[in-house]
Scaffold this active site. Structure first.
Site, PDB file in Angstrom:
ATOM      1  N   CYS A  96       2.191 -28.352  24.492  1.00 27.43           N
ATOM      2  CA  CYS A  96       2.611 -29.760  24.554  1.00 27.43           C
ATOM      3  C   CYS A  96       1.783 -30.656  23.627  1.00 27.43           C
ATOM      4  CB  CYS A  96       2.547 -30.310  25.969  1.00 27.43           C
ATOM      5  SG  CYS A  96       3.655 -29.496  27.142  1.00 27.43           S
ATOM      6  N   ARG A 137       7.243 -31.206  24.440  1.00 25.08           N
ATOM      7  CA  ARG A 137       7.020 -30.410  25.643  1.00 25.08           C
ATOM      8  C   ARG A 137       7.245 -28.922  25.423  1.00 25.08           C
ATOM      9  NH1 ARG A 137      11.004 -29.886  30.662  1.00 25.08           N
ATOM     10  NH2 ARG A 137       9.629 -28.830  32.142  1.00 25.08           N
ATOM     11  N   ILE A 147       6.881 -24.796  30.912  1.00 20.47           N
ATOM     12  CA  ILE A 147       6.298 -23.622  31.558  1.00 20.47           C
ATOM     13  C   ILE A 147       6.591 -23.604  33.053  1.00 20.47           C
ATOM     14  CG2 ILE A 147       4.166 -22.384  32.086  1.00 20.47           C
ATOM     15  CD1 ILE A 147       4.875 -22.207  29.166  1.00 20.47           C
ATOM     16  N   ASN A 176      -0.319 -33.198  28.504  1.00 16.81           N
ATOM     17  CA  ASN A 176      -0.489 -31.916  27.822  1.00 16.81           C
ATOM     18  C   ASN A 176      -1.433 -31.069  28.654  1.00 16.81           C
ATOM     19  OD1 ASN A 176      -0.981 -29.780  26.036  1.00 16.81           O
ATOM     20  ND2 ASN A 176      -2.461 -30.943  24.840  1.00 16.81           N
ATOM     21  N   GLU A 185      -2.080 -28.014  31.999  1.00 19.28           N
ATOM     22  CA  GLU A 185      -1.607 -27.431  33.247  1.00 19.28           C
ATOM     23  C   GLU A 185      -2.659 -27.649  34.330  1.00 19.28           C
ATOM     24  OE1 GLU A 185      -0.099 -23.150  35.113  1.00 19.28           O
ATOM     25  OE2 GLU A 185      -0.463 -23.342  32.959  1.00 19.28           O
ATOM     26  N   ASP A 221       3.986 -29.927  37.499  1.00 18.34           N
ATOM     27  CA  ASP A 221       2.676 -30.492  37.813  1.00 18.34           C
ATOM     28  C   ASP A 221       2.544 -31.900  37.246  1.00 18.34           C
ATOM     29  OD1 ASP A 221       2.710 -29.508  35.207  1.00 18.34           O
ATOM     30  OD2 ASP A 221       0.595 -28.964  35.212  1.00 18.34           O
TER      31      ASP A 221
END
Length: 241
Positions: free
Chosen positions: A2, A50, A53, A76, A78, A101
């Site tokens: 991202c 993006r 995931i 950007n 996780e 998330d």
């Protein structure tokens, strides 16, 4: 991976240059080939590339806003523990449209502000715009896995995942001759400086708050402090372990 980018203007009446924002976003398209998005409103322009995931649907589209449109996030990274964080937010009345998330981080910020960073387990670069307060929140993960660069101009703040996105927005790529020695010795510039004048790096474990043209950078995590905490005698050895 991202990519994020954006421009926030001191004046809410400042005209948004759509082509400039597109240029910033598109030059980092390699960071997120699955989706791209823009958010433009009074005195603010956010962009996102993006790499899908966690939620592959369109519900994970970014920039993502809250139901009332007050907060917008471009993100950007996780957060590995977002599934554990979500139930508590739902219990407080927050309703989610996605399984990403990103949305959990957005509402966690609405609930806790900058303090929410300590709750996250992950790698991230976060940009959240508060339209009511006209405040930008930029944050970087503990060890700086995800990058953030920014430049404060007279009437605006520019930020992006890569420096070339700032140049695409029209900022000059002026070399800072004061960085020559460090570049030649280490092939790298330590700290918040970069090889370019007026462009800074948001440091790992730091966050930035911009409002009314004023910028404040704060450190929210320190490895040395954390090590010291863990070395302190534990009242409960089992919990410490």
């Amino acid at each position: 991976m991202c990519g994020i980018c954006g421009i926030v203007y001191t004046s809410p009446d400042a005209p948004i240059d759509h082509r400039r924002l597109l240029a910033m976003r598109d030059i980092i398209a390699h960071r997120g080939p699955d989706d791209s998005g823009l958010h433009e409103s009074a005195g603010v322009a956010l962009g996102s590339q993006r790499l899908a995931i966690l939620d592959l649907s369109v519900q994970g589209h970014m920039p993502m806003g809250t139901h009332d449109g007050r907060y917008w996030i471009s993100y950007n990274g996780e957060s590995y523990n977002y599934r554990e964080l979500r139930p508590a937010l739902e219990a407080k009345g927050y309703r989610f449209r996605s399984n990403s998330d990103t949305e959990v981080l957005l509402y966690l910020y609405v609930e806790e502000g900058a303090a929410m960073l300590h709750r996250l387990n992950g790698m991230f670069a976060i940009a959240i715009w508060d339209a009511r307060e006209r405040r930008l929140f930029l944050a970087r993960d503990r060890l700086g896995v995800k990058p953030v660069y920014y430049a404060q101009q007279r009437d605006a703040l520019y930020f992006a995942s890569e420096q070339k996105a700032l140049f695409a927005a029209g900022l000059k790529a002026e070399f800072d001759p004061g960085t020559w020695e460090e570049l030649l010795c280490f092939r790298y510039i330590a700290g918040e400086r970069t090889p370019f004048t007026h462009i800074k790096r948001l440091l790992p474990g730091h966050y930035l708050v911009w409002k009314n043209g004023e910028t404040k950078v704060s450190r929210w995590w320190n490895l040395g402090d954390r090590v010291h905490e863990l070395r302190e005698p534990a009242r409960n050895p089992v919990e410490w372990f």
